[in-house]
Design a protein around this motif. Structure first.
Motif, PDB file in Angstrom:
ATOM      1  N   VAL A   1     -31.081  -4.568   9.586  1.00 31.69           N
ATOM      2  CA  VAL A   1     -29.954  -4.957  10.211  1.00 31.69           C
ATOM      3  C   VAL A   1     -28.667  -4.921   9.213  1.00 31.69           C
ATOM      4  N   TYR A   2     -27.648  -4.006   9.621  1.00 32.43           N
ATOM      5  CA  TYR A   2     -26.333  -3.820   8.732  1.00 32.43           C
ATOM      6  C   TYR A   2     -25.098  -4.340   9.254  1.00 32.43           C
ATOM      7  N   GLU A   3     -24.051  -4.438   8.638  1.00 29.17           N
ATOM      8  CA  GLU A   3     -22.844  -5.073   9.258  1.00 29.17           C
ATOM      9  C   GLU A   3     -21.622  -4.510   8.571  1.00 29.17           C
ATOM     10  N   GLN A   4     -20.714  -4.188   8.887  1.00 26.51           N
ATOM     11  CA  GLN A   4     -19.411  -3.696   8.421  1.00 26.51           C
ATOM     12  C   GLN A   4     -18.678  -5.003   7.910  1.00 26.51           C
ATOM     13  N   ARG A   5     -18.538  -5.105   6.678  1.00 24.19           N
ATOM     14  CA  ARG A   5     -17.628  -6.246   6.316  1.00 24.19           C
ATOM     15  C   ARG A   5     -16.708  -5.785   5.371  1.00 24.19           C
ATOM     16  N   ARG A   6     -15.546  -6.604   5.557  1.00 21.56           N
ATOM     17  CA  ARG A   6     -14.249  -6.204   4.670  1.00 21.56           C
ATOM     18  C   ARG A   6     -13.951  -7.129   3.436  1.00 21.56           C
ATOM     19  N   PHE A   7     -13.753  -6.596   2.466  1.00 25.26           N
ATOM     20  CA  PHE A   7     -13.420  -7.460   1.340  1.00 25.26           C
ATOM     21  C   PHE A   7     -12.417  -6.741   0.475  1.00 25.26           C
ATOM     22  N   PRO A   8     -11.515  -7.654  -0.254  1.00 27.11           N
ATOM     23  CA  PRO A   8     -10.449  -7.316  -1.041  1.00 27.11           C
ATOM     24  C   PRO A   8     -10.728  -6.585  -2.221  1.00 27.11           C
ATOM     25  N   VAL A   9      -9.942  -5.347  -2.572  1.00 30.46           N
ATOM     26  CA  VAL A   9     -10.137  -4.894  -3.902  1.00 30.46           C
ATOM     27  C   VAL A   9      -8.662  -5.054  -4.836  1.00 30.46           C
ATOM     28  N   GLN A  10      -8.649  -5.556  -5.624  1.00 31.54           N
ATOM     29  CA  GLN A  10      -7.205  -5.896  -6.399  1.00 31.54           C
ATOM     30  C   GLN A  10      -6.923  -4.658  -7.458  1.00 31.54           C
ATOM     31  N   HIS A  11      -6.107  -4.014  -7.151  1.00 34.80           N
ATOM     32  CA  HIS A  11      -5.515  -2.742  -7.969  1.00 34.80           C
ATOM     33  C   HIS A  11      -4.467  -3.283  -8.927  1.00 34.80           C
ATOM     34  N   PRO A  12      -4.621  -3.031 -10.198  1.00 28.34           N
ATOM     35  CA  PRO A  12      -3.376  -3.654 -11.119  1.00 28.34           C
ATOM     36  C   PRO A  12      -2.128  -2.630 -11.078  1.00 28.34           C
ATOM     37  N   ALA A  13      -1.321  -3.290 -11.588  1.00 29.65           N
ATOM     38  CA  ALA A  13       0.029  -2.285 -11.591  1.00 29.65           C
ATOM     39  C   ALA A  13      -0.275  -1.283 -12.436  1.00 29.65           C
ATOM     40  N   GLU A  14       0.229  -0.103 -12.278  1.00 31.24           N
ATOM     41  CA  GLU A  14       0.138   1.073 -13.090  1.00 31.24           C
ATOM     42  C   GLU A  14       1.519   1.072 -14.109  1.00 31.24           C
ATOM     43  N   VAL A  15       1.482   1.084 -15.315  1.00 32.54           N
ATOM     44  CA  VAL A  15       2.615   0.868 -16.287  1.00 32.54           C
ATOM     45  C   VAL A  15       2.672   2.237 -17.083  1.00 32.54           C
ATOM     46  N   VAL A  16       3.787   2.900 -17.450  1.00 35.95           N
ATOM     47  CA  VAL A  16       3.808   3.910 -18.453  1.00 35.95           C
ATOM     48  C   VAL A  16       4.797   3.791 -19.488  1.00 35.95           C
ATOM     49  N   HIS A  17       4.382   3.863 -20.836  1.00 34.86           N
ATOM     50  CA  HIS A  17       5.282   3.572 -21.567  1.00 34.86           C
ATOM     51  C   HIS A  17       5.824   4.845 -22.268  1.00 34.86           C
ATOM     52  N   ARG A  18       7.104   4.711 -22.453  1.00 33.22           N
ATOM     53  CA  ARG A  18       7.806   5.934 -22.742  1.00 33.22           C
ATOM     54  C   ARG A  18       8.537   5.637 -23.894  1.00 33.22           C
TER      55      ARG A  18
ATOM     56  N   ILE B   1       6.931   0.788 -14.432  1.00 34.81           N
ATOM     57  CA  ILE B   1       5.726   0.555 -13.567  1.00 34.81           C
ATOM     58  C   ILE B   1       6.063   1.653 -12.537  1.00 34.81           C
ATOM     59  N   VAL B   2       5.137   2.312 -12.534  1.00 35.60           N
ATOM     60  CA  VAL B   2       4.846   3.641 -11.684  1.00 35.60           C
ATOM     61  C   VAL B   2       4.342   3.171 -10.160  1.00 35.60           C
ATOM     62  N   ARG B   3       3.174   2.374 -10.370  1.00 39.90           N
ATOM     63  CA  ARG B   3       2.866   1.742  -9.113  1.00 39.90           C
ATOM     64  C   ARG B   3       2.496   0.375  -9.244  1.00 39.90           C
ATOM     65  N   PRO B   4       3.141  -0.669  -8.318  1.00 41.85           N
ATOM     66  CA  PRO B   4       2.867  -1.946  -8.363  1.00 41.85           C
ATOM     67  C   PRO B   4       1.552  -2.411  -8.117  1.00 41.85           C
ATOM     68  N   ALA B   5       1.219  -3.638  -8.816  1.00 43.58           N
ATOM     69  CA  ALA B   5      -0.141  -4.336  -8.356  1.00 43.58           C
ATOM     70  C   ALA B   5      -0.225  -4.581  -7.032  1.00 43.58           C
ATOM     71  N   ARG B   6      -1.507  -4.335  -6.478  1.00 47.73           N
ATOM     72  CA  ARG B   6      -1.582  -4.514  -4.923  1.00 47.73           C
ATOM     73  C   ARG B   6      -3.177  -4.938  -4.725  1.00 47.73           C
ATOM     74  N   THR B   7      -3.212  -5.472  -3.350  1.00 46.84           N
ATOM     75  CA  THR B   7      -4.639  -5.699  -3.026  1.00 46.84           C
ATOM     76  C   THR B   7      -5.075  -4.768  -1.689  1.00 46.84           C
ATOM     77  N   GLU B   8      -6.065  -4.006  -1.749  1.00 49.97           N
ATOM     78  CA  GLU B   8      -6.591  -3.271  -0.928  1.00 49.97           C
ATOM     79  C   GLU B   8      -7.601  -3.820  -0.229  1.00 49.97           C
ATOM     80  N   TRP B   9      -7.767  -3.814   1.240  1.00 54.25           N
ATOM     81  CA  TRP B   9      -8.816  -4.300   1.980  1.00 54.25           C
ATOM     82  C   TRP B   9      -9.805  -2.995   2.242  1.00 54.25           C
ATOM     83  N   ARG B  10     -11.062  -3.121   1.838  1.00 58.01           N
ATOM     84  CA  ARG B  10     -11.902  -1.829   2.222  1.00 58.01           C
ATOM     85  C   ARG B  10     -13.097  -2.556   3.006  1.00 58.01           C
ATOM     86  N   THR B  11     -13.900  -1.571   3.931  1.00 58.77           N
ATOM     87  CA  THR B  11     -14.683  -1.844   4.657  1.00 58.77           C
ATOM     88  C   THR B  11     -15.848  -1.197   4.263  1.00 58.77           C
TER      89      THR B  11
END
Length: 189
Positions: free
Chosen positions: A80-97, A117-127
């Motif tokens: 038996v399988y189920e589709q489950r959603r769980f959060p994935v934390q992505h840190p912010a992408e920072v570039v040093h210039r 900061i190129v891309r801010p930190a975010r939470t992504e939900w994956r199934t």
């Protein structure tokens, strides 16, 4: 047959013939209305005559129920399988210039390191498909019909009239499979 039985049977027949001959002799009674009777008994049953019972054949339908049998078999149960959603934390992408630093006269004084900061930190939900229960074999007991229901025809003898003892009659010949048990002769003229 032994000798005594043969002599006894001859004597009975000779006596019967003599009695019949005597019946034919003239007597003092009126010849038109003369009645002569002769009785002879060998092993006579004085209690009466047995009348055997009568039976009738009756047809009856008997229902034979079906026959069942329990059979065990192995059955594979799928996982038996189920589709489950769980959060994935992505840190912010920072570039040093390195950014040049100038004085007020426009001369290069040095370099400053700046974080951008190129891309801010975010939470992504994956199934994802997650296995809840592993596959396994299960023993299943099934009730299987081995023989279907049938109807059987039965012939039964049913008593319609019981046997009884009838009183003996004067001129009754007893019906029996063996005439030695009772014998009666009647003669009328």
């Amino acid at each position: 047959m032994n000798g005594f039985q043969l002599i006894g049977n001859k004597a009975v027949w000779i006596g019967a013939a003599a009695a019949i001959a005597l019946v034919g002799l003239p007597g003092s009674a009126n010849a038109a209305h003369r009645q002569v009777s002769f009785g002879m008994g060998i092993g006579v049953n004085r209690a009466g005559v047995w009348v055997p019972p009568t039976y009738e054949t009756v047809v009856r339908n008997v229902t034979v129920p079906p026959v069942y049998e329990d059979q065990v078999r192995r059955v594979w149960r799928e996982p038996v399988y189920e589709q489950r959603r769980f959060p994935v934390q992505h840190p912010a992408e920072v570039v040093h210039r390195r950014v040049p630093r100038y004085d007020r006269f426009g001369r290069l004084v040095g370099f400053d390191t700046v974080e951008q900061i190129v891309r801010p930190a975010r939470t992504e939900w994956r199934t994802e498909r997650v296995q809840v229960r592993a596959g396994y074999f299960e023993s299943v007991v099934e009730r299987v019909m081995v023989q279907p229901a049938t109807i059987r025809i039965v012939y039964e003898q049913v008593l319609t009239r019981p046997g009884y003892w009838a009183p003996p009659g004067r001129e009754t010949v007893r019906k029996s499979s063996d005439p030695r048990y009772a014998f009666s002769v009647g003669i009328r003229r």
